[in-house]
Write a protein that holds these residues in place. Structure first.
Motif, PDB file in Angstrom:
ATOM      1  N   ARG A   1       0.948  -1.487  -0.042  1.00 38.39           N
ATOM      2  CA  ARG A   1      -0.236  -0.470  -0.277  1.00 38.39           C
ATOM      3  C   ARG A   1       1.085   1.457   0.330  1.00 38.39           C
ATOM      4  N   ILE A   2       0.283   2.104  -0.801  1.00 39.46           N
ATOM      5  CA  ILE A   2       1.406   3.227  -0.613  1.00 39.46           C
ATOM      6  C   ILE A   2       0.389   4.951  -0.260  1.00 39.46           C
ATOM      7  N   PRO A   3       0.697   5.750   0.378  1.00 35.67           N
ATOM      8  CA  PRO A   3      -0.572   6.863  -0.106  1.00 35.67           C
ATOM      9  C   PRO A   3      -0.803   6.735  -0.618  1.00 35.67           C
ATOM     10  N   ARG A   4      -2.386   7.638  -0.704  1.00 38.09           N
ATOM     11  CA  ARG A   4      -3.314   8.070  -2.034  1.00 38.09           C
ATOM     12  C   ARG A   4      -3.204   8.997  -2.260  1.00 38.09           C
ATOM     13  N   SER A   5      -2.377   9.741  -3.811  1.00 34.63           N
ATOM     14  CA  SER A   5      -1.900  10.335  -3.574  1.00 34.63           C
ATOM     15  C   SER A   5      -3.282  11.440  -4.308  1.00 34.63           C
ATOM     16  N   ARG A   6      -4.554  11.232  -4.471  1.00 37.34           N
ATOM     17  CA  ARG A   6      -5.373  12.579  -4.680  1.00 37.34           C
ATOM     18  C   ARG A   6      -6.754  12.223  -4.301  1.00 37.34           C
ATOM     19  N   GLU A   7      -7.178  13.090  -3.606  1.00 41.14           N
ATOM     20  CA  GLU A   7      -9.280  12.346  -3.414  1.00 41.14           C
ATOM     21  C   GLU A   7     -10.045  13.141  -4.328  1.00 41.14           C
ATOM     22  N   VAL A   8     -10.472  13.054  -4.169  1.00 41.90           N
ATOM     23  CA  VAL A   8     -11.829  13.591  -5.302  1.00 41.90           C
ATOM     24  C   VAL A   8     -11.822  15.024  -5.053  1.00 41.90           C
ATOM     25  N   ARG A   9     -11.779  15.476  -6.156  1.00 42.41           N
ATOM     26  CA  ARG A   9     -12.154  16.780  -5.655  1.00 42.41           C
ATOM     27  C   ARG A   9     -10.450  18.098  -5.125  1.00 42.41           C
ATOM     28  N   GLN A  10      -9.771  17.155  -4.561  1.00 42.34           N
ATOM     29  CA  GLN A  10      -8.467  17.989  -4.082  1.00 42.34           C
ATOM     30  C   GLN A  10      -8.144  18.586  -4.371  1.00 42.34           C
ATOM     31  N   SER A  11      -7.264  20.231  -4.619  1.00 40.81           N
ATOM     32  CA  SER A  11      -6.580  21.177  -4.925  1.00 40.81           C
ATOM     33  C   SER A  11      -5.985  20.809  -5.921  1.00 40.81           C
ATOM     34  N   TRP A  12      -5.510  21.668  -6.835  1.00 36.64           N
ATOM     35  CA  TRP A  12      -3.987  21.336  -7.923  1.00 36.64           C
ATOM     36  C   TRP A  12      -3.200  21.247  -7.091  1.00 36.64           C
ATOM     37  N   ILE A  13      -2.905  22.231  -5.842  1.00 38.52           N
ATOM     38  CA  ILE A  13      -1.880  22.589  -5.752  1.00 38.52           C
ATOM     39  C   ILE A  13      -1.184  21.230  -4.329  1.00 38.52           C
ATOM     40  N   SER A  14      -2.256  21.420  -3.952  1.00 38.96           N
ATOM     41  CA  SER A  14      -2.017  20.099  -2.244  1.00 38.96           C
ATOM     42  C   SER A  14      -1.372  19.272  -3.406  1.00 38.96           C
ATOM     43  N   SER A  15      -2.823  18.585  -4.628  1.00 37.53           N
ATOM     44  CA  SER A  15      -2.395  17.758  -5.088  1.00 37.53           C
ATOM     45  C   SER A  15      -1.005  17.545  -5.342  1.00 37.53           C
ATOM     46  N   VAL A  16      -0.056  18.348  -6.761  1.00 41.52           N
ATOM     47  CA  VAL A  16       1.280  17.850  -6.233  1.00 41.52           C
ATOM     48  C   VAL A  16       1.916  17.152  -4.841  1.00 41.52           C
ATOM     49  N   VAL A  17       1.331  18.256  -3.980  1.00 44.60           N
ATOM     50  CA  VAL A  17       2.481  17.907  -3.347  1.00 44.60           C
ATOM     51  C   VAL A  17       1.496  16.332  -2.619  1.00 44.60           C
TER      52      VAL A  17
ATOM     53  N   ASP B   1       9.540  -6.278 -14.780  1.00 39.12           N
ATOM     54  CA  ASP B   1       9.379  -5.369 -16.361  1.00 39.12           C
ATOM     55  C   ASP B   1       8.184  -4.865 -16.533  1.00 39.12           C
ATOM     56  N   LEU B   2       7.378  -5.066 -15.944  1.00 35.63           N
ATOM     57  CA  LEU B   2       5.863  -4.320 -16.321  1.00 35.63           C
ATOM     58  C   LEU B   2       5.241  -3.947 -15.051  1.00 35.63           C
ATOM     59  N   ILE B   3       4.798  -2.938 -15.599  1.00 40.25           N
ATOM     60  CA  ILE B   3       3.741  -1.976 -14.652  1.00 40.25           C
ATOM     61  C   ILE B   3       2.355  -2.283 -15.691  1.00 40.25           C
ATOM     62  N   LEU B   4       0.892  -2.441 -15.218  1.00 37.77           N
ATOM     63  CA  LEU B   4       0.270  -2.800 -16.045  1.00 37.77           C
ATOM     64  C   LEU B   4      -0.846  -2.216 -14.942  1.00 37.77           C
ATOM     65  N   CYS B   5      -1.453  -0.848 -15.131  1.00 38.78           N
ATOM     66  CA  CYS B   5      -1.797   0.113 -14.776  1.00 38.78           C
ATOM     67  C   CYS B   5      -3.494   1.244 -15.515  1.00 38.78           C
ATOM     68  N   ASN B   6      -4.843   1.594 -14.685  1.00 38.54           N
ATOM     69  CA  ASN B   6      -5.449   1.856 -15.456  1.00 38.54           C
ATOM     70  C   ASN B   6      -6.210   2.573 -14.976  1.00 38.54           C
ATOM     71  N   GLY B   7      -5.485   3.862 -14.582  1.00 28.87           N
ATOM     72  CA  GLY B   7      -5.994   5.033 -13.862  1.00 28.87           C
ATOM     73  C   GLY B   7      -6.274   5.506 -12.608  1.00 28.87           C
ATOM     74  N   PRO B   8      -6.059   4.690 -11.398  1.00 30.01           N
ATOM     75  CA  PRO B   8      -6.285   5.291 -10.481  1.00 30.01           C
ATOM     76  C   PRO B   8      -5.173   6.434  -9.930  1.00 30.01           C
ATOM     77  N   GLY B   9      -5.344   7.652  -9.424  1.00 29.78           N
ATOM     78  CA  GLY B   9      -4.712   8.111  -8.877  1.00 29.78           C
ATOM     79  C   GLY B   9      -3.215   7.458  -8.737  1.00 29.78           C
TER      80      GLY B   9
END
Lengths: 169, 104
Positions: free
Chosen positions: A57-73, A92-100
């Motif tokens: 698990r890693i910290p969630r990078s962004r909450e829904v409707r989070q502001s742009w600036i705090s999202s970068v942080v 060898d491969l990273i497969l991802c489909n869109g969550p932050g």
């Protein structure tokens, strides 16, 4: 998270055991995906006895409707947490489909490639929800991924470097 | 009705499903061949859920509305106009990846 997990497990459903071991990375705030993943892997182990997987698990990078600036942080914070994982697994491969969650992982893999530590192939599959526009993760990873797969023809037209295979989930 | 691990049982016994436009919910429902009304959540940042609902509606697989028009929809709907939903093909994705890695 949620719908993304369902989609990615479907993408995995037809893959052979060459794609093993599988390392799943979830957001720390995600409560539902772990059960789905374990259930998928359990069924898989019934057919392929040597099937292996891990879950981190890693910290969630962004909450829904989070502001742009705090999202970068928060994304930088997540990248910081992703680096030890990508360094440990050297996939060898990273497969991802869109969550932050996928952005910091892919960026950390990209960094490892840049530093000549490990060259990972990044395959991004845009969610079936995205018919006319890309998600924010998609817009970013369109430039970082090796293969960018879309599931509707309108997106293929708008993003010519993408791959269109039809509906794959 | 809190979170369950799976709604499969409930879906199987339903005659009509009213759902948000999340991919998992829509796909699971359509694949079980249940009639589906998709309700759009206006509060998410960019209303991308609308794209899928619109497309599925254009292709004749679902009915769609928002919270305020749901009652009206339930009163006036004709479910026989809905078409059966063909499944996605993850095997095409597997073939594609196999080619990328030279596994064939």
């Amino acid at each position: 998270s949620g719908g993304h997990t369902t989609e990615i497990l479907r993408l995995l459903s037809c893959l052979s055991e060459s794609y093993s071991p599988r390392h799943y990375v979830l957001a720390d705030s995600d409560n539902m995906s772990e059960a789905k993943i374990r259930s998928f892997e359990q069924k898989r182990a019934e057919t392929f006895s040597k099937s292996q997987f891990t879950l981190d698990r890693i910290p969630r990078s962004r909450e829904v409707r989070q502001s742009w600036i705090s999202s970068v942080v928060t994304t930088l914070y997540s990248i910081f947490h992703s680096l030890p994982l990508t360094y440990k697994w050297k996939p060898d491969l990273i497969l991802c489909n869109g969550p932050g969650t996928c952005v910091p992982i892919c960026i950390s893999a990209f960094l490892l490639g840049f530093l000549r530590i490990k060259r990972t192939i990044i395959v991004y599959v845009e969610s079936i929800c995205r018919v006319e526009t890309l998600s924010l993760s998609g817009k970013i990873l369109y430039y970082f991924s090796d293969y960018f797969i879309v599931q509707w023809p309108d997106l293929k037209k708008k993003y010519p470097k993408s791959v269109y295979l039809g509906r794959i989930v | 009705f809190h979170f369950k691990d799976s709604l499969a049982e409930d879906l199987q016994s339903a005659d009509l499903v009213i759902s948000h436009a999340g991919a998992g919910s829509c796909l699971e429902t359509l694949e079980k061949g249940k009639p589906l009304i998709v309700v759009i959540n206006d509060k998410l940042m960019d209303n991308h859920q609308l794209e899928l609902a619109k497309q599925l509606h254009r292709d004749g697989y679902v009915l769609y509305c928002n919270c305020s028009t749901l009652v009206e929809m339930l009163q006036s709907m004709d479910l026989s106009t809905l078409k059966p939903f063909p499944p996605g093909q993850p095997e095409k994705f597997a073939s594609f990846l196999d080619k990328v890695f030279g596994f064939q």
